[in-house]
Motif scaffolding. Structure first.
Motif, PDB file in Angstrom:
ATOM      1  N   ASP A 146      29.762 -31.112  -4.022  1.00 31.38           N
ATOM      2  CA  ASP A 146      29.401 -29.773  -3.542  1.00 31.38           C
ATOM      3  C   ASP A 146      29.980 -28.656  -4.407  1.00 31.38           C
ATOM      4  OD1 ASP A 146      28.056 -30.995  -1.498  1.00 31.38           O
ATOM      5  OD2 ASP A 146      29.624 -30.682   0.001  1.00 31.38           O
ATOM      6  N   GLU A 147      31.060 -28.941  -5.149  1.00 33.65           N
ATOM      7  CA  GLU A 147      31.690 -27.911  -5.977  1.00 33.65           C
ATOM      8  C   GLU A 147      31.415 -28.137  -7.464  1.00 33.65           C
ATOM      9  OE1 GLU A 147      35.545 -26.163  -4.030  1.00 33.65           O
ATOM     10  OE2 GLU A 147      35.808 -28.328  -4.387  1.00 33.65           O
ATOM     11  N   ARG A 148      30.382 -28.875  -7.783  1.00 35.23           N
ATOM     12  CA  ARG A 148      30.132 -29.269  -9.166  1.00 35.23           C
ATOM     13  C   ARG A 148      29.994 -28.074 -10.105  1.00 35.23           C
ATOM     14  NH1 ARG A 148      26.207 -34.213  -9.922  1.00 35.23           N
ATOM     15  NH2 ARG A 148      27.972 -35.088  -8.764  1.00 35.23           N
ATOM     16  N   GLU A 149      29.273 -27.050  -9.681  1.00 31.04           N
ATOM     17  CA  GLU A 149      29.065 -25.886 -10.556  1.00 31.04           C
ATOM     18  C   GLU A 149      30.388 -25.192 -10.855  1.00 31.04           C
ATOM     19  OE1 GLU A 149      26.067 -23.192  -9.268  1.00 31.04           O
ATOM     20  OE2 GLU A 149      24.496 -24.728  -9.167  1.00 31.04           O
ATOM     21  N   ARG A 150      31.221 -25.054  -9.829  1.00 33.65           N
ATOM     22  CA  ARG A 150      32.511 -24.382 -10.031  1.00 33.65           C
ATOM     23  C   ARG A 150      33.411 -25.192 -10.959  1.00 33.65           C
ATOM     24  NH1 ARG A 150      37.486 -24.955  -8.362  1.00 33.65           N
ATOM     25  NH2 ARG A 150      36.935 -26.671  -6.956  1.00 33.65           N
ATOM     26  N   VAL A 151      33.473 -26.498 -10.765  1.00 36.07           N
ATOM     27  CA  VAL A 151      34.331 -27.346 -11.600  1.00 36.07           C
ATOM     28  C   VAL A 151      33.821 -27.368 -13.034  1.00 36.07           C
ATOM     29  CG1 VAL A 151      35.221 -29.690 -11.905  1.00 36.07           C
ATOM     30  CG2 VAL A 151      35.022 -28.720  -9.610  1.00 36.07           C
ATOM     31  N   TYR A 152      32.503 -27.419 -13.190  1.00 36.56           N
ATOM     32  CA  TYR A 152      31.927 -27.387 -14.535  1.00 36.56           C
ATOM     33  C   TYR A 152      32.241 -26.060 -15.229  1.00 36.56           C
ATOM     34  CZ  TYR A 152      28.483 -27.234 -18.288  1.00 36.56           C
ATOM     35  OH  TYR A 152      27.891 -27.116 -19.524  1.00 36.56           O
ATOM     36  N   ALA A 153      32.139 -24.955 -14.498  1.00 42.49           N
ATOM     37  CA  ALA A 153      32.451 -23.644 -15.089  1.00 42.49           C
ATOM     38  C   ALA A 153      33.904 -23.592 -15.551  1.00 42.49           C
ATOM     39  CB  ALA A 153      32.182 -22.535 -14.069  1.00 42.49           C
ATOM     40  N   GLY A 154      34.810 -24.230 -14.805  1.00 40.79           N
ATOM     41  CA  GLY A 154      36.204 -24.275 -15.235  1.00 40.79           C
ATOM     42  C   GLY A 154      36.387 -25.063 -16.513  1.00 40.79           C
ATOM     43  N   LEU A 155      35.668 -26.173 -16.647  1.00 38.09           N
ATOM     44  CA  LEU A 155      35.715 -26.952 -17.888  1.00 38.09           C
ATOM     45  C   LEU A 155      35.232 -26.125 -19.063  1.00 38.09           C
ATOM     46  CD1 LEU A 155      35.943 -29.620 -19.515  1.00 38.09           C
ATOM     47  CD2 LEU A 155      33.645 -30.191 -18.682  1.00 38.09           C
ATOM     48  N   VAL A 156      34.130 -25.426 -18.885  1.00 40.05           N
ATOM     49  CA  VAL A 156      33.592 -24.589 -19.964  1.00 40.05           C
ATOM     50  C   VAL A 156      34.577 -23.481 -20.327  1.00 40.05           C
ATOM     51  CG1 VAL A 156      31.751 -22.975 -20.606  1.00 40.05           C
ATOM     52  CG2 VAL A 156      31.185 -25.103 -19.411  1.00 40.05           C
ATOM     53  N   ALA A 157      35.198 -22.879 -19.324  1.00 34.65           N
ATOM     54  CA  ALA A 157      36.167 -21.804 -19.579  1.00 34.65           C
ATOM     55  C   ALA A 157      37.340 -22.311 -20.415  1.00 34.65           C
ATOM     56  CB  ALA A 157      36.669 -21.227 -18.255  1.00 34.65           C
ATOM     57  N   ASP A 158      37.833 -23.507 -20.095  1.00 32.44           N
ATOM     58  CA  ASP A 158      38.937 -24.074 -20.884  1.00 32.44           C
ATOM     59  C   ASP A 158      38.493 -24.370 -22.314  1.00 32.44           C
ATOM     60  OD1 ASP A 158      40.526 -23.976 -18.629  1.00 32.44           O
ATOM     61  OD2 ASP A 158      40.245 -26.093 -18.121  1.00 32.44           O
ATOM     62  N   LEU A 159      37.277 -24.877 -22.468  1.00 34.79           N
ATOM     63  CA  LEU A 159      36.772 -25.169 -23.808  1.00 34.79           C
ATOM     64  C   LEU A 159      36.534 -23.886 -24.614  1.00 34.79           C
ATOM     65  CD1 LEU A 159      34.331 -28.086 -22.951  1.00 34.79           C
ATOM     66  CD2 LEU A 159      36.463 -28.247 -24.257  1.00 34.79           C
ATOM     67  N   ARG A 160      36.251 -22.803 -23.929  1.00 34.93           N
ATOM     68  CA  ARG A 160      36.125 -21.506 -24.638  1.00 34.93           C
ATOM     69  C   ARG A 160      37.486 -21.069 -25.203  1.00 34.93           C
ATOM     70  NH1 ARG A 160      31.960 -19.231 -20.381  1.00 34.93           N
ATOM     71  NH2 ARG A 160      30.010 -19.619 -21.520  1.00 34.93           N
ATOM     72  N   VAL A 161      38.556 -21.402 -24.507  1.00 31.21           N
ATOM     73  CA  VAL A 161      39.890 -21.142 -25.044  1.00 31.21           C
ATOM     74  C   VAL A 161      40.088 -21.942 -26.340  1.00 31.21           C
ATOM     75  CG1 VAL A 161      42.369 -21.397 -24.620  1.00 31.21           C
ATOM     76  CG2 VAL A 161      40.870 -20.608 -22.784  1.00 31.21           C
ATOM     77  N   ALA A 162      39.657 -23.206 -26.321  1.00 32.76           N
ATOM     78  CA  ALA A 162      39.745 -24.035 -27.529  1.00 32.76           C
ATOM     79  C   ALA A 162      38.903 -23.461 -28.654  1.00 32.76           C
ATOM     80  CB  ALA A 162      39.303 -25.463 -27.198  1.00 32.76           C
ATOM     81  N   ALA A 163      37.702 -22.988 -28.323  1.00 34.50           N
ATOM     82  CA  ALA A 163      36.831 -22.390 -29.342  1.00 34.50           C
ATOM     83  C   ALA A 163      37.488 -21.145 -29.953  1.00 34.50           C
ATOM     84  CB  ALA A 163      35.481 -22.014 -28.721  1.00 34.50           C
ATOM     85  N   GLY A 164      38.168 -20.374 -29.130  1.00 34.53           N
ATOM     86  CA  GLY A 164      38.825 -19.169 -29.623  1.00 34.53           C
ATOM     87  C   GLY A 164      40.025 -19.454 -30.513  1.00 34.53           C
ATOM     88  N   ALA A 165      40.540 -20.668 -30.446  1.00 35.45           N
ATOM     89  CA  ALA A 165      41.692 -21.033 -31.267  1.00 35.45           C
ATOM     90  C   ALA A 165      41.309 -21.533 -32.651  1.00 35.45           C
ATOM     91  CB  ALA A 165      42.515 -22.108 -30.548  1.00 35.45           C
ATOM     92  N   LEU A 166      40.025 -21.715 -32.890  1.00 32.40           N
ATOM     93  CA  LEU A 166      39.585 -22.181 -34.209  1.00 32.40           C
ATOM     94  C   LEU A 166      39.847 -21.099 -35.255  1.00 32.40           C
ATOM     95  CD1 LEU A 166      36.227 -23.892 -33.189  1.00 32.40           C
ATOM     96  CD2 LEU A 166      38.296 -25.032 -34.049  1.00 32.40           C
ATOM     97  N   ARG A 167      40.370 -21.534 -36.377  1.00 33.42           N
ATOM     98  CA  ARG A 167      40.738 -20.579 -37.430  1.00 33.42           C
ATOM     99  C   ARG A 167      39.511 -20.149 -38.226  1.00 33.42           C
ATOM    100  NH1 ARG A 167      45.124 -24.325 -37.480  1.00 33.42           N
ATOM    101  NH2 ARG A 167      44.202 -25.593 -39.108  1.00 33.42           N
TER     102      ARG A 167
END
Length: 222
Positions: A201-222
């Motif tokens: 039931d919370e799949r969209e919210r949990v997926y959005a959190g995964l994407v948000a964390d991966l955006r942090v990783a993307a922002g760390a790329l030099r």
């Protein structure tokens, strides 16, 4: 090939890891790893896969049923969720390398022995397999390392790691790499993509959190 060891030292893949080897040589050597008892029930070793010059390394827990059968990491439903999230976060999937902290599938048999159910690897099994992960990271020398779930996080950050406490925060990654003295990778922890599939039931919210964390990783790329 090294012979399987017994006794207290049996939980150690180190003797099977060749020195000064490339990725293909590591993959071939890992196929014969007997560094812990997990090799016995598993179909095969599932080594990492992806671009040898990858900027981002994604580390999961262990192969699942489909990965064990096909010999490739993240080829099941969780892998499809992961690659969709990686792309949505702004990371080029072709510039990634995917692997697991543990290279053999640990499972229990149910349903008259016909169904294989995932069992989490122990800290001892994870530590035994770490020489393979260390060798991969040293050769790849990525800019960013993403740990997916508790097992991967503990493999690199120790048994005190907690996903809920440390996810989505850039931190210093593991030392070493192909360029001695150079900057080490940035490490970003997040949930395992299988958590999205279990969320229901919370799949969209949990997926959005995964994407948000991966955006942090993307922002760390030099």
């Amino acid at each position: 090939m090294a012979e399987a060891v017994t006794g207290p030292e049996a939980y150690d893949a180190g003797p099977y890891v060749p020195q000064r080897a490339g990725l293909e040589e590591l993959r071939e050597a890992a196929a014969g790893c007997r560094g812990c008892p997990l090799y016995g029930p598993a179909t095969r070793t599932v080594f990492g896969s992806g671009d040898a010059s990858a900027r981002v390394v994604l580390i999961g827990e262990q192969p699942g049923d489909q990965e064990d059968r096909r010999g490739l990491p993240f080829v099941g439903p969780a892998g499809r969720v992961l690659m969709r999230a990686v792309d949505e976060a702004g990371i080029d999937p072709t510039e990634t390398y995917v692997t697991n902290a543990v290279k053999h599938f640990k499972f229990a048999l149910t349903g008259r022995g016909k169904r294989r159910i995932h069992k989490p690897p122990s800290l001892r099994e994870t530590a035994a397999c770490k020489p393979w992960l260390d060798a991969e990271l040293t050769l790849l020398d990525p800019e960013v390392v993403v740990t997916l779930g508790a097992t991967a996080g503990k493999a690199l950050l120790g048994s005190g790691f907690r996903v809920t406490r440390e996810r989505g925060v850039p931190m210093a990654g593991p030392p070493g790499g192909a360029a001695p003295g150079g900057p080490g990778p940035v490490l970003v922890a997040t949930i395992h993509p299988s958590a999205v599939l279990r969320a229901e039931d919370e799949r969209e919210r949990v997926y959005a959190g995964l994407v948000a964390d991966l955006r942090v990783a993307a922002g760390a790329l030099r």
